[in-house]
Write a protein that holds these residues in place. Sequence first.
Motif, PDB file in Angstrom:
ATOM      1  N   ALA A  17       0.820  -1.216   0.000  1.00  0.00           N
ATOM      2  CA  ALA A  17       0.000   0.000   0.000  1.00  0.00           C
ATOM      3  C   ALA A  17       0.859   1.274   0.000  1.00  0.00           C
ATOM      4  N   PRO A  18       1.894   1.391   0.835  1.00  0.00           N
ATOM      5  CA  PRO A  18       2.743   2.582   0.754  1.00  0.00           C
ATOM      6  C   PRO A  18       3.423   2.729  -0.606  1.00  0.00           C
ATOM      7  N   GLU A  19       3.783   1.618  -1.234  1.00  0.00           N
ATOM      8  CA  GLU A  19       4.388   1.677  -2.563  1.00  0.00           C
ATOM      9  C   GLU A  19       3.380   2.229  -3.573  1.00  0.00           C
ATOM     10  N   ALA A  20       2.123   1.805  -3.468  1.00  0.00           N
ATOM     11  CA  ALA A  20       1.087   2.308  -4.371  1.00  0.00           C
ATOM     12  C   ALA A  20       0.824   3.795  -4.138  1.00  0.00           C
ATOM     13  N   VAL A  21       0.795   4.208  -2.875  1.00  0.00           N
ATOM     14  CA  VAL A  21       0.587   5.629  -2.565  1.00  0.00           C
ATOM     15  C   VAL A  21       1.738   6.464  -3.098  1.00  0.00           C
ATOM     16  N   SER A  22       2.961   5.972  -2.948  1.00  0.00           N
ATOM     17  CA  SER A  22       4.113   6.733  -3.442  1.00  0.00           C
ATOM     18  C   SER A  22       4.084   6.848  -4.959  1.00  0.00           C
ATOM     19  N   LEU A  79       0.980  -6.081 -10.564  1.00  0.00           N
ATOM     20  CA  LEU A  79       0.219  -5.152  -9.730  1.00  0.00           C
ATOM     21  C   LEU A  79       1.111  -4.067  -9.148  1.00  0.00           C
ATOM     22  N   SER A  80       2.382  -4.360  -8.950  1.00  0.00           N
ATOM     23  CA  SER A  80       3.285  -3.365  -8.368  1.00  0.00           C
ATOM     24  C   SER A  80       3.654  -2.267  -9.361  1.00  0.00           C
ATOM     25  N   VAL A  81       3.522  -2.508 -10.650  1.00  0.00           N
ATOM     26  CA  VAL A  81       3.874  -1.487 -11.629  1.00  0.00           C
ATOM     27  C   VAL A  81       2.650  -0.741 -12.153  1.00  0.00           C
ATOM     28  N   LEU A  82       1.474  -1.068 -11.671  1.00  0.00           N
ATOM     29  CA  LEU A  82       0.257  -0.321 -11.999  1.00  0.00           C
ATOM     30  C   LEU A  82       0.009   0.722 -10.912  1.00  0.00           C
ATOM     31  N   PRO A  83      -0.477   1.899 -11.279  1.00  0.00           N
ATOM     32  CA  PRO A  83      -0.628   2.970 -10.280  1.00  0.00           C
ATOM     33  C   PRO A  83      -1.444   2.600  -9.042  1.00  0.00           C
TER      34      PRO A  83
END
Length: 114
Positions: A17-22, A79-83
């Motif tokens: 979640a923090p990775e997605a927010v960043s 999923l990690s490379v999608l906003p």
Amino acid sequence: MDLKTAGALRRLRLISAPEAVSFLLLLVCSVLKRTTDFNAVPVMGMVHGVLFVGYVVLWALAWRSAGWGFGRAALLFVLSVLPTGGFFAERTLARECEEAVVAARTQPQEAVGA
């Protein structure tokens, strides 16, 4: 699954979640850089980069520990490379982590009763 696997899944879940927010904040900073004089891209880029590298490292550890197939591991990486993909990864990992903890807690009881 054992508690070690549950721990690996939990760590990956906690960083997703923090990775997605960043990533979303980096996109906002990129737009602001081009439309205003505000330029936080270097700082936000570094923050997102560190979180993304942490996600990839924890993803690899969780893949090895959980024994996922290639498709499952590839989905969590994509999923990690999608906003907003990190939010979906977090939700998926929360369920899997909970199942792993329940399985780990019931496993010793079954061995004692056998």
